[in-house]
Design a protein around this motif. Structure first.
Motif, PDB file in Angstrom:
ATOM      1  N   VAL A   1      -0.795  -2.711  -0.489  1.00  0.00           N
ATOM      2  CA  VAL A   1       0.162  -1.668  -0.102  1.00  0.00           C
ATOM      3  C   VAL A   1      -0.485  -0.293  -0.165  1.00  0.00           C
ATOM      4  CG1 VAL A   1       2.391  -0.608  -0.624  1.00  0.00           C
ATOM      5  CG2 VAL A   1       2.107  -3.080  -0.879  1.00  0.00           C
ATOM      6  N   THR A   2      -1.236  -0.047  -1.214  1.00  0.00           N
ATOM      7  CA  THR A   2      -1.876   1.263  -1.377  1.00  0.00           C
ATOM      8  C   THR A   2      -2.836   1.551  -0.224  1.00  0.00           C
ATOM      9  OG1 THR A   2      -1.707   1.071  -3.788  1.00  0.00           O
ATOM     10  CG2 THR A   2      -3.267   2.687  -2.919  1.00  0.00           C
ATOM     11  N   LYS A   3      -3.671   0.589   0.113  1.00  0.00           N
ATOM     12  CA  LYS A   3      -4.610   0.773   1.219  1.00  0.00           C
ATOM     13  C   LYS A   3      -3.873   1.064   2.526  1.00  0.00           C
ATOM     14  CE  LYS A   3      -7.869  -2.282   1.801  1.00  0.00           C
ATOM     15  NZ  LYS A   3      -8.960  -1.381   2.232  1.00  0.00           N
ATOM     16  N   ALA A   4      -2.734   0.402   2.713  1.00  0.00           N
ATOM     17  CA  ALA A   4      -2.001   0.562   3.964  1.00  0.00           C
ATOM     18  C   ALA A   4      -1.400   1.958   4.117  1.00  0.00           C
ATOM     19  CB  ALA A   4      -0.896  -0.496   4.052  1.00  0.00           C
ATOM     20  N   VAL A   5      -0.974   2.576   2.993  1.00  0.00           N
ATOM     21  CA  VAL A   5      -0.297   3.874   3.102  1.00  0.00           C
ATOM     22  C   VAL A   5      -1.255   5.063   3.089  1.00  0.00           C
ATOM     23  CG1 VAL A   5       1.716   2.901   1.936  1.00  0.00           C
ATOM     24  CG2 VAL A   5       0.104   4.296   0.624  1.00  0.00           C
ATOM     25  N   LEU A   6      -2.481   4.867   2.628  1.00  0.00           N
ATOM     26  CA  LEU A   6      -3.385   6.017   2.488  1.00  0.00           C
ATOM     27  C   LEU A   6      -3.635   6.765   3.797  1.00  0.00           C
ATOM     28  CD1 LEU A   6      -5.974   4.753  -0.160  1.00  0.00           C
ATOM     29  CD2 LEU A   6      -4.225   6.512  -0.448  1.00  0.00           C
ATOM     30  N   PRO A   7      -3.878   6.087   4.926  1.00  0.00           N
ATOM     31  CA  PRO A   7      -4.070   6.852   6.168  1.00  0.00           C
ATOM     32  C   PRO A   7      -2.863   7.713   6.533  1.00  0.00           C
ATOM     33  CG  PRO A   7      -4.845   4.602   6.448  1.00  0.00           C
ATOM     34  CD  PRO A   7      -4.114   4.642   5.139  1.00  0.00           C
ATOM     35  N   LEU A   8      -1.651   7.192   6.313  1.00  0.00           N
ATOM     36  CA  LEU A   8      -0.446   7.956   6.620  1.00  0.00           C
ATOM     37  C   LEU A   8      -0.301   9.139   5.682  1.00  0.00           C
ATOM     38  CD1 LEU A   8       2.135   8.445   8.141  1.00  0.00           C
ATOM     39  CD2 LEU A   8       3.235   6.617   6.819  1.00  0.00           C
ATOM     40  N   MET A   9      -0.609   8.952   4.403  1.00  0.00           N
ATOM     41  CA  MET A   9      -0.528  10.068   3.462  1.00  0.00           C
ATOM     42  C   MET A   9      -1.559  11.143   3.794  1.00  0.00           C
ATOM     43  SD  MET A   9       0.361   8.634  -0.346  1.00  0.00           S
ATOM     44  CE  MET A   9       2.059   8.166  -0.750  1.00  0.00           C
ATOM     45  N   ARG A  10      -2.756  10.727   4.157  1.00  0.00           N
ATOM     46  CA  ARG A  10      -3.775  11.720   4.536  1.00  0.00           C
ATOM     47  C   ARG A  10      -3.331  12.495   5.772  1.00  0.00           C
ATOM     48  NH1 ARG A  10      -7.791   9.942   6.533  1.00  0.00           N
ATOM     49  NH2 ARG A  10      -7.681   7.659   6.386  1.00  0.00           N
ATOM     50  N   ALA A  11      -2.751  11.791   6.741  1.00  0.00           N
ATOM     51  CA  ALA A  11      -2.256  12.452   7.947  1.00  0.00           C
ATOM     52  C   ALA A  11      -1.091  13.389   7.647  1.00  0.00           C
ATOM     53  CB  ALA A  11      -1.831  11.404   8.977  1.00  0.00           C
ATOM     54  N   SER A  12      -0.370  13.092   6.549  1.00  0.00           N
ATOM     55  CA  SER A  12       0.757  13.928   6.124  1.00  0.00           C
ATOM     56  C   SER A  12       0.306  15.073   5.225  1.00  0.00           C
ATOM     57  CB  SER A  12       1.788  13.070   5.375  1.00  0.00           C
ATOM     58  OG  SER A  12       2.222  11.976   6.149  1.00  0.00           O
ATOM     59  N   ASN A  13      -1.021  15.207   5.034  1.00  0.00           N
ATOM     60  CA  ASN A  13      -1.603  16.264   4.196  1.00  0.00           C
ATOM     61  C   ASN A  13      -1.212  16.139   2.727  1.00  0.00           C
ATOM     62  OD1 ASN A  13      -2.926  17.643   6.394  1.00  0.00           O
ATOM     63  ND2 ASN A  13      -0.904  18.373   7.005  1.00  0.00           N
ATOM     64  N   GLY A  14      -1.084  14.911   2.264  1.00  0.00           N
ATOM     65  CA  GLY A  14      -0.847  14.706   0.841  1.00  0.00           C
ATOM     66  C   GLY A  14       0.259  13.721   0.575  1.00  0.00           C
ATOM     67  N   GLY A  15       0.417  13.397  -0.698  1.00  0.00           N
ATOM     68  CA  GLY A  15       1.450  12.457  -1.111  1.00  0.00           C
ATOM     69  C   GLY A  15       1.272  12.134  -2.578  1.00  0.00           C
ATOM     70  N   ARG A  16       2.092  11.242  -3.072  1.00  0.00           N
ATOM     71  CA  ARG A  16       2.014  10.862  -4.478  1.00  0.00           C
ATOM     72  C   ARG A  16       2.194   9.352  -4.593  1.00  0.00           C
ATOM     73  NH1 ARG A  16       4.710  15.031  -8.011  1.00  0.00           N
ATOM     74  NH2 ARG A  16       2.710  15.985  -7.489  1.00  0.00           N
ATOM     75  N   ILE A  17       1.283   8.720  -5.318  1.00  0.00           N
ATOM     76  CA  ILE A  17       1.341   7.287  -5.566  1.00  0.00           C
ATOM     77  C   ILE A  17       1.675   7.092  -7.037  1.00  0.00           C
ATOM     78  CG2 ILE A  17       0.037   5.122  -5.588  1.00  0.00           C
ATOM     79  CD1 ILE A  17      -1.663   6.312  -3.294  1.00  0.00           C
ATOM     80  N   ILE A  18       2.822   6.484  -7.305  1.00  0.00           N
ATOM     81  CA  ILE A  18       3.289   6.270  -8.671  1.00  0.00           C
ATOM     82  C   ILE A  18       3.154   4.784  -8.992  1.00  0.00           C
ATOM     83  CG2 ILE A  18       5.215   6.496 -10.279  1.00  0.00           C
ATOM     84  CD1 ILE A  18       6.274   8.768  -8.501  1.00  0.00           C
ATOM     85  N   GLN A  19       2.350   4.498 -10.007  1.00  0.00           N
ATOM     86  CA  GLN A  19       2.046   3.129 -10.377  1.00  0.00           C
ATOM     87  C   GLN A  19       2.890   2.709 -11.578  1.00  0.00           C
ATOM     88  OE1 GLN A  19       0.313   2.165  -7.883  1.00  0.00           O
ATOM     89  NE2 GLN A  19      -1.839   2.030  -8.442  1.00  0.00           N
ATOM     90  N   LEU A  20       3.743   1.684 -11.383  1.00  0.00           N
ATOM     91  CA  LEU A  20       4.502   1.138 -12.505  1.00  0.00           C
ATOM     92  C   LEU A  20       3.590   0.164 -13.246  1.00  0.00           C
ATOM     93  CD1 LEU A  20       7.426   1.440 -13.632  1.00  0.00           C
ATOM     94  CD2 LEU A  20       6.946   2.610 -11.477  1.00  0.00           C
ATOM     95  N   SER A  21       2.897   0.682 -14.240  1.00  0.00           N
ATOM     96  CA  SER A  21       1.996  -0.124 -15.050  1.00  0.00           C
ATOM     97  C   SER A  21       2.785  -0.671 -16.237  1.00  0.00           C
ATOM     98  CB  SER A  21       0.804   0.711 -15.499  1.00  0.00           C
ATOM     99  OG  SER A  21      -0.124  -0.036 -16.234  1.00  0.00           O
TER     100      SER A  21
END
Length: 286
Positions: A125-145
Motif C-alpha cells: 500500500v505504501t509503495k502504491a501511494v507514494l507517487p500520488l503523494m509526491r505529485a500532491s507535494n506532500g502527505g503523511r503516512i501514519i503507521q499503526l505499529s
C-alpha cells in the motif's frame, strides 16, 4: 471527471471493518477528510457506515474493497483515488492481524500469513501511494505499529516480528521521503481490547504433551486480562486524527501510559533484568 470534493483533504485508511480502522475513519471524517475506508470484506461495512451515520459523517466515508495483500487491487484503489480526487493527504496503515503461539510450535504457514498481511501488505500500500503523494507535494503516512514493535513478548513471535519489521521499514522510509514533503509517523498502542486479539488468542494452542503448555496458559491468562483492562480504543483513533492534522508531529507516539513505562524500563534496565521482569509479570498467578 473528478468529484467536487477534490479541494477537501483525502485520507486512505486500511482495515476499516472494525477496531482502530473503523474508529479512525470516523475521527478523520469528523476532522473534514474524505475518508477512503478500505477493507478486505466490504460486506462487513455496515458497522462503519452506521457509526458514521450516528455522528453525521456518512457522506464523507467511501468504502472500497481492498485486500492489502493483493497488489492489483491496491493499485486499482489508489488509481481511483487519483481519478476522483487528484490527491492523497494521509495514509493510515492499520490493516493487520495478530497471530501467536510458541515459536517452536508455530507452523511456517502461520509465519508467512502474519508477515504477508502485517508487513508485505503494508509495504504494498505504501509503495502504491507514494507517487500520488509526491505529485500532491506532500502527505503523511501514519503507521499503526504496536508496543510489540519494540518489545518482544513470549507467545507473540509472529506478531512482534511483523511489527519490528514495520518499525525498521518506517525509519528507512521517513528518511527517503522527507525531501518530498512526506511525513512518516509511528503510533505504538498497547494491548487495547479490539477484535484483532480474538483470532490471536484462538490461534494459540499446544499439544497436551507440549513442554510449553504451562507457559502458554500463563501468557494467555495475562494477555486476556490486559486486553479486558486496557483503555478505550477510541483514544488511539483520536490520536491518529490529531497526528494527521498536526503541523510538525513527532516520529513516535505511545499510548496508553503503561506502554511508555514499559519502554522506559526496557531502555533503563540491563537487558537480562528486563527479560526476567517480563517473564515474572507474565507467569505470576493472578
Amino acid at each position: 471527471m473528478r468529484r467536487s470534493a477534490q479541494s477537501r483533504r483525502v485520507a486512505l485508511v486500511t482495515g476499516c471493518s472494525s477496531g482502530f480502522g473503523l474508529l479512525t475513519s470516523i475521527e478523520l471524517a469528523k476532522q473534514g477528510y474524505v475518508v477512503v475506508a478500505s477493507m478486505r470484506r466490504p460486506e462487513a461495512k455496515d458497522a462503519l457506515l452506521e457509526a458514521a451515520r450516528v455522528v453525521g459523517v456518512e457522506s464523507s466515508i467511501v468504502v472500497e474493497a481492498m485486500d492489502v495483500r493483493n497488489e492489483e487491487q491496491v493499485t486499482s484503489v489508489v488509481q481511483q483515488i487519483y481519478e476522483c480526487y487528484g490527491r492523497l493527504d494521509v495514509l493510515v496503515n492499520n490493516a493487520g492481524e495478530a497471530l501467536g503461539g510458541l515459536i517452536e510450535e508455530i507452523p511456517l504457514s502461520v509465519w508467512r500469513e502474519q508477515m504477508e498481511t502485517n508487513f508485505i501488505g503494508m509495504v504494498c500500500v505504501t509503495k502504491a501511494v507514494l507517487p500520488l503523494m509526491r505529485a500532491s507535494n506532500g502527505g503523511r503516512i501514519i503507521q499503526l505499529s504496536s508496543i510489540s514493535g519494540e518489545v518482544g513478548f513470549p507467545g507473540f513471535g509472529p506478531y512482534a516480528s511483523s511489527k519490528f519489521a514495520m518499525e525498521g521499514f518506517s525509519e528507512c522510509l521517513a528518511l527517503e521521503v522527507k525531501p518530498f514533503g512526506i511525513d512518516v509517523v509511528l503510533i505504538q498502542p498497547g494491548a487495547y481490547g479490539t477484535p484483532i486479539w480474538g483470532k490471536g488468542f484462538s490461534s494459540m494452542s499446544t499439544n497436551t504433551d507440549s513442554p510449553y503448555q504451562e507457559l502458554l496458559k500463563s501468557i494467555l491468562s495475562y494477555s486476556k486480562r490486559s486486553a479486558e483492562d486496557a483503555g478505550n480504543p477510541l483514544d488511539v483513533a483520536k490520536l491518529v486524527a490529531r497526528v494527521a492534522t498536526m503541523r510538525s508531529p513527532a516520529f513516535r507516539y505511545r499510548t496508553p501510559l503503561g506502554t511508555t513505562v514499559t519502554m522506559l524500563a526496557k531502555r533503563g534496565l540491563p537487558e537480562r533484568w528486563f527479560q526476567r521482569m517480563i517473564l515474572t509479570l507474565l507467569t505470576r498467578k493472578s
